[in-house]
Motif scaffolding. Structure first.
Motif, PDB file in Angstrom:
ATOM      1  N   TRP A   1      21.440  68.138 101.091  1.00 28.32           N
ATOM      2  CA  TRP A   1      20.952  68.056  99.640  1.00 28.32           C
ATOM      3  C   TRP A   1      22.295  68.134  98.520  1.00 28.32           C
ATOM      4  CZ3 TRP A   1      20.931  70.746  94.807  1.00 28.32           C
ATOM      5  CH2 TRP A   1      20.194  70.200  94.010  1.00 28.32           C
ATOM      6  N   LEU A   2      22.943  69.127  98.821  1.00 26.54           N
ATOM      7  CA  LEU A   2      24.128  69.437  97.767  1.00 26.54           C
ATOM      8  C   LEU A   2      25.510  68.147  97.883  1.00 26.54           C
ATOM      9  CD1 LEU A   2      25.695  71.141  95.691  1.00 26.54           C
ATOM     10  CD2 LEU A   2      26.465  72.474  97.622  1.00 26.54           C
ATOM     11  N   ASP A   3      25.586  67.971  99.097  1.00 24.50           N
ATOM     12  CA  ASP A   3      26.699  66.883  99.395  1.00 24.50           C
ATOM     13  C   ASP A   3      26.123  65.615  99.022  1.00 24.50           C
ATOM     14  OD1 ASP A   3      29.054  66.088 101.140  1.00 24.50           O
ATOM     15  OD2 ASP A   3      27.553  64.919 102.045  1.00 24.50           O
ATOM     16  N   ARG A   4      24.906  65.157  99.056  1.00 24.53           N
ATOM     17  CA  ARG A   4      24.503  63.822  98.474  1.00 24.53           C
ATOM     18  C   ARG A   4      24.474  63.845  97.024  1.00 24.53           C
ATOM     19  NH1 ARG A   4      18.590  61.362 100.523  1.00 24.53           N
ATOM     20  NH2 ARG A   4      19.018  59.345  99.849  1.00 24.53           N
ATOM     21  N   GLY A   5      24.088  64.963  96.382  1.00 25.32           N
ATOM     22  CA  GLY A   5      24.346  64.853  94.969  1.00 25.32           C
ATOM     23  C   GLY A   5      25.815  64.890  94.561  1.00 25.32           C
ATOM     24  N   ILE A   6      26.524  65.583  94.959  1.00 21.60           N
ATOM     25  CA  ILE A   6      28.106  65.604  94.409  1.00 21.60           C
ATOM     26  C   ILE A   6      28.671  64.225  94.729  1.00 21.60           C
ATOM     27  CG2 ILE A   6      30.065  66.620  95.063  1.00 21.60           C
ATOM     28  CD1 ILE A   6      29.017  69.140  95.616  1.00 21.60           C
ATOM     29  N   GLU A   7      28.477  63.571  95.966  1.00 18.23           N
ATOM     30  CA  GLU A   7      28.923  62.291  96.453  1.00 18.23           C
ATOM     31  C   GLU A   7      28.489  61.393  95.312  1.00 18.23           C
ATOM     32  OE1 GLU A   7      28.874  58.484  97.976  1.00 18.23           O
ATOM     33  OE2 GLU A   7      27.207  59.488  97.451  1.00 18.23           O
ATOM     34  N   MET A   8      26.955  61.304  94.769  1.00 20.27           N
ATOM     35  CA  MET A   8      26.742  60.414  93.815  1.00 20.27           C
ATOM     36  C   MET A   8      27.451  60.724  92.516  1.00 20.27           C
ATOM     37  SD  MET A   8      22.575  60.052  94.650  1.00 20.27           S
ATOM     38  CE  MET A   8      22.422  58.664  93.421  1.00 20.27           C
ATOM     39  N   SER A   9      27.453  62.009  92.118  1.00 19.24           N
ATOM     40  CA  SER A   9      28.240  62.254  91.031  1.00 19.24           C
ATOM     41  C   SER A   9      30.001  61.650  91.036  1.00 19.24           C
ATOM     42  CB  SER A   9      28.485  63.812  90.605  1.00 19.24           C
ATOM     43  OG  SER A   9      27.149  64.239  90.387  1.00 19.24           O
TER      44      SER A   9
END
Length: 615
Positions: free
Chosen positions: A481-489
């Protein structure tokens, strides 16, 4: 909501009070804390011959297991009848054969025998069970993992926390995330939560906390045993090793599946916590130049026909104009040059003056030879105090700087009669947009014409996320979840998501950080073009200045334990007295000379050098 049985993780922690936690942080670690008795404690006494009690968490499943589950020779065992009935099965018991049969339309049938390490699924004999079911007080106990997995459920054992999580692999993941609302926007991001529910199959609860309350609320959560699954610590070095290990999971192995997150933990310039080579946190992405720094009233500068100062002499003269030449034009002569406050450990919003003259954003830095440098003993420190003493004597600094807190100082700045304030990049932009003065971040500042420029610096970065040992979600799912959010940012993909409102985008920044002040900055985009240009120029110039490898954020490990704080507080008090004219600079010289020769001071420096060598 999920059902939780004998949560051995939370019960001890619930006994901690905030005071007890504070004691732990200051050097008296709590260790083993006696817990309140659980509802199963008396029943568990009769089960000790079979094994110790253990914790089982059913995520979003309405399951009842009767008595407290136990760990029987490495296998978690539960009462068969209540578990299977909760799963919708009809249960029959053959007394003669000591056989239990569970049947449900459309589901597999299950058969267990007491004292036999084999079972049947749909009438077919299956591989040997990890432990033989047994009867105790007329109830058959069976292996939890085998039973749950046979029913299509996912079972996860968390060794660190000694608990089992059971969930439906086809159901949404339930995740609770706590972070700091750097931009003070603590409202619930409803559209973002809905987006994640629909597109990420994750039901997330987001807890946003204001910076002024964040540290205390974090400690309260830990003390109450009510930690978020994914939880931000504002400072990676706020807690002692033993306390951090007791609340956070070791992520070393899980991170191997997420190269981007692992890269964050391996970056040498970001504060991240490793203990014995194990990784206990992930830095929230941040621009290290995103730190409080002088901002000036550009409208006053324009009115006075002046320009942004480059040297500290020019700064002094500009502040005199702010005080003496009525830049706001109200004829009252009530303008203040600079508005500041001090902290117990440092000069707070006046520390930028020390930074300018010493060249270091913090009192302690690391030399090229790898030893600690205390800038309090330097010529630059004395020059900074001399400058501040003159400024205070000439009325360029608010008279109450020594007695007010940051919140009071900010309220003073908002009264619009202040020419210089120490603000973060976005704070300056927001004040400008709110028409509380036209503020411009300062860049290019140096002590003198031949001195190096300085820039804002935040050695603690954006804080560090930990995966709580109380998390009832697999650490891999949390990291995903965290990796996905940071990647989108970082790729700007959040901007492509329709339906997100201002509060949602604000939450995205608070959750997943921002590694560049100029990137996806809504406040910056709302500024007038000419003002926006000044902000971009300042940030671009800051980005050319770095203090990587020179600061020592690990020093907070000592402060958090109360070590050497007496030195820090006494020295800070002495600085304030010098600035206010109560103590002379000659007396300052004698004070630091005596301090540096003391055995206690030498011990402190040795402790700092140990921290450096352990990095």
């Amino acid at each position: 909501m999920g059902e939780k049985y004998s949560n051995a993780l939370s019960r001890p922690l619930k006994m901690l009070t905030v005071l007890a936690l504070t004691a732990a942080l200051s050097g008296s670690f709590i260790g083993t804390v006696q817990a309140d008795r659980s509802p199963w404690e008396y029943e568990a006494a009769s089960m000790t011959k079979y094994g110790p009690p253990t914790s089982v968490y059913f995520d979003n499943l309405n399951i009842y297991v009767g008595r407290q589950p136990i760990n029987h020779k490495g296998t978690v065992m539960v009462q068969a009848e209540p578990l299977l009935k909760s799963l919708g099965y009809q249960v029959t018991w053959d007394v003669t054969e000591k056989k239990l049969t569970a049947e449900q339309a459309g589901k597999v049938s299950l058969t267990f025998w007491a004292q036999r390490t084999e079972a049947e699924i749909d009438g077919q004999s299956v591989h040997t069970l990890p432990a033989a079911p047994f009867v105790h007080e007329d109830q058959l106990w069976i292996p939890l993992r085998f039973t749950a997995q046979s029913c299509g459920l996912a079972v996860t054992w968390t060794a660190k926390g000694s608990f089992v999580s059971v969930r439906d692999p086809n159901a949404q993941i339930h995740l609770r995330v706590g972070t700091q609302a750097d931009n003070e926007n603590t409202g619930q991001p409803s559209a973002l939560i809905q987006y994640m529910k629909e597109n990420w199959e994750t039901n997330v609860q987001i807890n946003l906390t204001s910076p002024k309350d964040f540290s205390n609320k974090t400690k309260v959560k830990i003390a109450a045993g009510d930690m978020d699954s994914l939880m931000l610590l504002g400072d990676a070095y706020e807690f002692r090793d033993d306390l951090l290990e007791s609340i956070a999971l070791d992520l070393s192995e899980s991170l191997q599946s997420y190269p981007s997150l692992k890269e964050l933990t391996d970056a040498s310039n970001i504060a991240v916590r490793k203990i014995g080579g194990k990784v206990y946190g992930i830095p929230r992405p941040s621009d290290l130049n995103d730190a409080p720094f002088p901002a000036l009233r550009q409208d006053w500068i324009d009115t006075l026909g002046s320009k942004q100062p480059v040297t500290m002499d020019e700064m002094f003269n500009l502040l005199k104009q702010f005080v003496n030449k009525d830049p706001d034009g109200n004829g009252k002569g009530n303008t203040i040059g600079m508005y500041g406050y001090v902290n117990a450990n440092n000069l707070g919003s006046l520390a930028w003056v020390e930074h300018t003259f010493t060249g270091s954003p913090e009192r302690f830095s690391i030399s090229e030879s790898g030893t600690v440098v205390d800038h309090a003993l330097s010529k630059g420190q004395r020059q900074a105090l001399e400058w501040l003493t003159r400024a205070y004597a000439q009325g360029l600094i608010n008279k109450d700087f020594a007695t007010i807190d940051p919140e009071t100082a900010m309220e003073g700045v908002k009264k619009k009669n202040v020419g210089l304030a120490v603000l973060k990049f976005d704070e300056a932009a927001k004040l400008t947009l709110d028409k509380q003065g036209s503020w411009t971040p300062l860049s290019g500042l140096k002590a003198s014409s031949n001195a190096p420029e300085i820039a804002p610096w935040n050695s603690a970065g954006g804080g560090m996320y930990i995966v709580s040992r109380m998390a009832k979600v697999d650490a891999v799912k949390v990291l995903e979840w965290l990796d996905r959010g940071i990647e989108m940012s970082e790729t700007g993909k959040w901007a492509e998501i329709e339906g997100l409102k201002e509060g949602d985008r604000s939450a995205i920044q608070n959750l997943f950080g921002r590694n560049d002040l100029l990137k996806s900055n809504a406040l910056l985009n709302d500024l007038a073009p000419e003002t926006q240009k000044l902000y971009k120029e300042a940030a671009t110039r800051w980005h050319n200045i770095s203090y990587k490898g020179q600061t020592l954020p690990e020093a907070n490990l000592l402060w958090s334990q109360g070590q050497h704080t007496e030195f820090i507080h006494k020295l800070n008090d002495m600085k304030i007295k010098v600035i206010m004219g109560k103590v002379s600079l000659s007396e300052w010289d004698e004070y630091v000379k005596k301090m540096a020769s003391s055995e206690d001071y030498k011990t402190m420096i040795r402790d700092f050098n140990k921290l450096i060598h352990s990095k």
